[in-house]
Design a protein around this motif. Sequence first.
Motif, PDB file in Angstrom:
ATOM      1  N   ASP A 180      69.803   9.732 -12.324  1.00  0.00           N
ATOM      2  CA  ASP A 180      68.395   9.478 -12.608  1.00  0.00           C
ATOM      3  C   ASP A 180      67.785  10.562 -13.483  1.00  0.00           C
ATOM      4  OD1 ASP A 180      65.900   8.145 -12.381  1.00  0.00           O
ATOM      5  OD2 ASP A 180      65.294   9.561 -10.834  1.00  0.00           O
ATOM      6  N   ASP A 181      68.169  11.821 -13.270  1.00  0.00           N
ATOM      7  CA  ASP A 181      67.592  12.912 -14.045  1.00  0.00           C
ATOM      8  C   ASP A 181      67.913  12.763 -15.523  1.00  0.00           C
ATOM      9  OD1 ASP A 181      66.770  14.469 -11.622  1.00  0.00           O
ATOM     10  OD2 ASP A 181      68.926  14.439 -11.312  1.00  0.00           O
ATOM     11  N   ILE A 182      69.072  12.196 -15.825  1.00  0.00           N
ATOM     12  CA  ILE A 182      69.473  12.011 -17.214  1.00  0.00           C
ATOM     13  C   ILE A 182      69.089  10.618 -17.696  1.00  0.00           C
ATOM     14  CG2 ILE A 182      71.455  11.906 -18.787  1.00  0.00           C
ATOM     15  CD1 ILE A 182      72.836  13.938 -16.918  1.00  0.00           C
ATOM     16  N   GLN A 183      69.624   9.598 -17.039  1.00  0.00           N
ATOM     17  CA  GLN A 183      69.449   8.227 -17.522  1.00  0.00           C
ATOM     18  C   GLN A 183      68.099   7.632 -17.128  1.00  0.00           C
ATOM     19  OE1 GLN A 183      73.242   7.504 -15.572  1.00  0.00           O
ATOM     20  NE2 GLN A 183      73.894   6.354 -17.378  1.00  0.00           N
ATOM     21  N   GLY A 184      67.626   7.918 -15.918  1.00  0.00           N
ATOM     22  CA  GLY A 184      66.336   7.386 -15.498  1.00  0.00           C
ATOM     23  C   GLY A 184      65.197   7.984 -16.304  1.00  0.00           C
TER      24      GLY A 184
ATOM     25  N   GLY B  86      54.140  13.096 -17.133  1.00  0.00           N
ATOM     26  CA  GLY B  86      55.041  12.977 -15.995  1.00  0.00           C
ATOM     27  C   GLY B  86      54.314  12.939 -14.671  1.00  0.00           C
ATOM     28  N   SER B  87      53.079  13.407 -14.636  1.00  0.00           N
ATOM     29  CA  SER B  87      52.250  13.390 -13.432  1.00  0.00           C
ATOM     30  C   SER B  87      51.020  12.528 -13.689  1.00  0.00           C
ATOM     31  CB  SER B  87      51.792  14.811 -13.077  1.00  0.00           C
ATOM     32  OG  SER B  87      52.889  15.654 -12.813  1.00  0.00           O
ATOM     33  N   PRO B  88      50.381  12.021 -12.656  1.00  0.00           N
ATOM     34  CA  PRO B  88      49.180  11.210 -12.864  1.00  0.00           C
ATOM     35  C   PRO B  88      48.009  12.053 -13.350  1.00  0.00           C
ATOM     36  CG  PRO B  88      49.611  11.514 -10.512  1.00  0.00           C
ATOM     37  CD  PRO B  88      50.794  12.062 -11.233  1.00  0.00           C
ATOM     38  N   PHE B  89      47.277  11.542 -14.345  1.00  0.00           N
ATOM     39  CA  PHE B  89      46.084  12.182 -14.879  1.00  0.00           C
ATOM     40  C   PHE B  89      44.994  11.127 -15.029  1.00  0.00           C
ATOM     41  CE2 PHE B  89      49.046  15.490 -16.100  1.00  0.00           C
ATOM     42  CZ  PHE B  89      48.294  16.654 -16.052  1.00  0.00           C
ATOM     43  N   PRO B  90      43.737  11.543 -14.932  1.00  0.00           N
ATOM     44  CA  PRO B  90      42.631  10.584 -15.139  1.00  0.00           C
ATOM     45  C   PRO B  90      42.544  10.183 -16.602  1.00  0.00           C
ATOM     46  CG  PRO B  90      41.773  12.814 -14.891  1.00  0.00           C
ATOM     47  CD  PRO B  90      43.240  12.887 -14.588  1.00  0.00           C
ATOM     48  N   PRO B  91      41.854   9.092 -16.894  1.00  0.00           N
ATOM     49  CA  PRO B  91      41.678   8.672 -18.286  1.00  0.00           C
ATOM     50  C   PRO B  91      40.990   9.746 -19.118  1.00  0.00           C
ATOM     51  CG  PRO B  91      41.011   6.932 -16.777  1.00  0.00           C
ATOM     52  CD  PRO B  91      41.228   8.153 -15.946  1.00  0.00           C
ATOM     53  N   ALA B  92      41.261   9.734 -20.424  1.00  0.00           N
ATOM     54  CA  ALA B  92      40.601  10.641 -21.361  1.00  0.00           C
ATOM     55  C   ALA B  92      39.557   9.857 -22.145  1.00  0.00           C
ATOM     56  CB  ALA B  92      41.628  11.261 -22.306  1.00  0.00           C
ATOM     57  N   LYS B  93      38.495  10.539 -22.538  1.00  0.00           N
ATOM     58  CA  LYS B  93      37.422   9.881 -23.288  1.00  0.00           C
ATOM     59  C   LYS B  93      37.767   9.818 -24.776  1.00  0.00           C
ATOM     60  CE  LYS B  93      34.133   8.738 -20.390  1.00  0.00           C
ATOM     61  NZ  LYS B  93      33.735   7.315 -20.243  1.00  0.00           N
ATOM     62  N   MET B  94      37.608   8.637 -25.346  1.00  0.00           N
ATOM     63  CA  MET B  94      37.797   8.452 -26.776  1.00  0.00           C
ATOM     64  C   MET B  94      36.506   8.829 -27.512  1.00  0.00           C
ATOM     65  SD  MET B  94      40.894   7.215 -27.038  1.00  0.00           S
ATOM     66  CE  MET B  94      41.022   6.228 -28.537  1.00  0.00           C
ATOM     67  N   PRO B  95      36.586   9.109 -28.817  1.00  0.00           N
ATOM     68  CA  PRO B  95      35.363   9.414 -29.576  1.00  0.00           C
ATOM     69  C   PRO B  95      34.310   8.321 -29.488  1.00  0.00           C
ATOM     70  CG  PRO B  95      37.302  10.007 -30.852  1.00  0.00           C
ATOM     71  CD  PRO B  95      37.799   9.285 -29.628  1.00  0.00           C
ATOM     72  N   ASN B  96      34.742   7.068 -29.282  1.00  0.00           N
ATOM     73  CA  ASN B  96      33.778   5.955 -29.185  1.00  0.00           C
ATOM     74  C   ASN B  96      33.227   5.784 -27.769  1.00  0.00           C
ATOM     75  OD1 ASN B  96      35.913   4.849 -27.777  1.00  0.00           O
ATOM     76  ND2 ASN B  96      36.363   3.242 -29.282  1.00  0.00           N
ATOM     77  N   GLY B  97      33.622   6.704 -26.868  1.00  0.00           N
ATOM     78  CA  GLY B  97      33.105   6.655 -25.504  1.00  0.00           C
ATOM     79  C   GLY B  97      33.960   5.868 -24.536  1.00  0.00           C
ATOM     80  N   LYS B  98      34.953   5.127 -25.031  1.00  0.00           N
ATOM     81  CA  LYS B  98      35.832   4.346 -24.153  1.00  0.00           C
ATOM     82  C   LYS B  98      36.832   5.261 -23.456  1.00  0.00           C
ATOM     83  CE  LYS B  98      37.548   0.440 -25.401  1.00  0.00           C
ATOM     84  NZ  LYS B  98      38.331  -0.580 -26.169  1.00  0.00           N
TER      85      LYS B  98
ATOM     86  N   ASN C  90      56.751   7.805 -15.022  1.00  0.00           N
ATOM     87  CA  ASN C  90      57.392   8.086 -13.744  1.00  0.00           C
ATOM     88  C   ASN C  90      58.715   7.333 -13.659  1.00  0.00           C
ATOM     89  OD1 ASN C  90      58.086   8.106 -10.936  1.00  0.00           O
ATOM     90  ND2 ASN C  90      55.946   8.545 -10.439  1.00  0.00           N
ATOM     91  N   ASN C  91      59.788   8.060 -13.351  1.00  0.00           N
ATOM     92  CA  ASN C  91      61.104   7.422 -13.245  1.00  0.00           C
ATOM     93  C   ASN C  91      61.105   6.236 -12.291  1.00  0.00           C
ATOM     94  OD1 ASN C  91      61.656   9.800 -14.638  1.00  0.00           O
ATOM     95  ND2 ASN C  91      63.665  10.052 -13.694  1.00  0.00           N
TER      96      ASN C  91
END
Length: 574
Positions: free
Chosen positions: A269-273, A447-459, A467-468
Amino acid sequence: MFPISSELIFKVALRSEALLTLPRWNKGTAFTKEERKSFGLTGRIPSRVNTLDEQCDRAYDQLRSVDSPIRMNSFLQSLKEQNWVLYYSLLSRHLKELTPIIYTPTEAEAIANYSHLFRRSEGLFLTFSDQDSMEEDFLEQTRGREIELIVCTDAEAILGIGDQGVGGIGISTAKSVIYTLMVGINPSKALSVTLDVGTDNETLLNDRLYVGWPSRRVRGVEYDKFIDKFVQLIRKYQPHCLLHFEDFGVTNAQRLLELYRNEHSVFNDDIQGTGAVTLAALMAAVGVTKSKLADQRYVIFGAGSAGLGITTQVRDAIMLADGVSREEANKKFYLVDRFGLIKQSLGPDKIRAALQEFVRPDEEWAGVLTNDAGEVELLEVVRKAQPTVLIGCSTKGGAFTERVVKAMKKGCERPIILPLSNPSKLVEVDPKDANDWTEGMALLATGSPFPPAKMPNGKDYVIAECNNALIYPGLGFGAVLSQSRQMTDGMIIAGARRLAALSPALKDPDSGLLPDFQDAPAANFEVAIAVAEQAFDEGIQGVSWSKEEVRTKAEEKQWKPVYGRYEYDDHGAK
C-alpha cells in the motif's frame, strides 16, 4: 442502516458463555427471545431485545463521552473484541468521523504505546527467535479457514513514526478493518500479522514492559530467509489470498514487492496504494485542464517508498495511457530528497538502486545555483524544471514556501500541487496558502483533511483528501474477487482510472479532485469492479465464472454488518 435479511441464517454450535465471548457470533442484547432460549442465554442478558440501531445509538453515546482520541480508539478496540457486527455497523454510520480514530492519525499513538496499552492479543505474531515453529504457528491460526486477505508488517516504518517493533500489529489490524469497512471483506477471512524481527527503537529496547522480542533488528540474509519462509507458507496453504505488505522500511519495501509480485498476488500500500490514489488525483486534474499525463513535468519532493511509488505508478500510466516509451516517460520526473535533486554527481552512496532510472544528468544543471554541499535545492529545481505538477511526500512541513509556489505558477497556468505528507502538521504547504499564492488557480489535494479554501470570487474550493483508503481496499477486493494470480500494473491503473472518473471536479472545477471520504465505500466498490474486469482482460483470473458476472459476484461476496438468525446445531458452527 443495514436491514436484517430473512435469508441470513447461521447454524451455530456454541452455547451460553461461549457464544457471548466470541465477537464473530455475539449479538449482546440483540439476541431474540427464541435465540436466548435455544442457546441457553435466558438469564444471561437483560430481558429487553434491542435492535442494532438501538445498540449503535448506545455505543455512539458512550463513545462521545470519552475525552480523547486515544481513549476513543481504546473504546472501539474493546467493542471490536465484543461484537463485530455492532463495531462495523457503528463505524459505517460515522465513517468520516471515526476512521481517523481507528486508523491514521490516532492509530499511530496506539501503536507507539502498544506495550503499555496491551490487554488482549489480536492477529498472528511470527517472531524471528521462534521461526522453527513458524509453520506450526501459522497453521494453528489458519487451519480450516478460508483466508482471503493477509495484512503483514515488519513495523520498521509505521505511519510516519518509524520503527515500532511488535506494536506494528496495530497497523495490520487497522488496515484489515478498513478493507471490511470499505469493500466488505469478511473479517473472519482476514488475518493480521506482525513479523517480529526485532527493533532498533531504543525506547522500546529499554522498556521493561515491551512485549515484543527485545533484540536489534535482524537484517541481510537472515531477514530475507525469514520473510521468504513466511511468504512460502502463504503460497503453500493460502494460494488464492491477497498478501498486503504494510509499512516496511525503505530498504525492503520495493525490493520485497519486486521479489514476490510475480509469484503471488502481492500488494504494497505504501508504494502502490499511495501511487494509485495520487495517480487518480492527477488523472482528475488533467481532466480539468484538458491535457494528458504525458504533457506534465513532475517534481516529486521526497524520494522514499511513497515518493518512488508515486513516480513509478504515474510513469507506468503515462506509458500505458499515452503510448510513451519508458525512457521518455522517466525524463518527465525530477526527484528531490534530503540531498537535493537526484542527479549524477551525488554518487552511489546517496542514490538508492531503485532511483537509478530517474537520475538527472549533471549537464542539465550547469550554472544552476547550489547550496554549500553542491546540492540543487527545491526552489532551484522548480525554477529550472518549470513543473506543472508538484508532489510532496517528504514529511517536511512548510517545504513548499511562497517562493516555491509562486515560481511554479510562473511556469504554468494551473499548477497541480499535492502536498501529501501526514499528519497535517507535516504537510508541505497549507492548501489555503497555496490557493492564495496562485490566485485560486492551483488544483489541490492533500494527504490529511483540510477545510475548503476561498477562491478570489468568494466561492469555496474543496480540498480533496488524497487518502489511500479511497482506493487500496478496492484494489485488493478486485484481486480477491477475481482470485488473480498477481496484482498487475494494469489492474492498479484500471482502478485509478475508475476512481478518477468519479471525481466531482470533472463536473465542477471548484469541487474536490477525488470523491469525499464519506463516499469511499461506493468508490472502492467501483474500483474493485474495474480491477477484477482488468484481471479478466489480462487472463490472470482464477475463477470459473465470466467477466460479465463481476458486479453480481462482487455484490454477493460483500460481508455486511447485520445480524442474521441463529439456529442451534450441535454438529458444528457454519
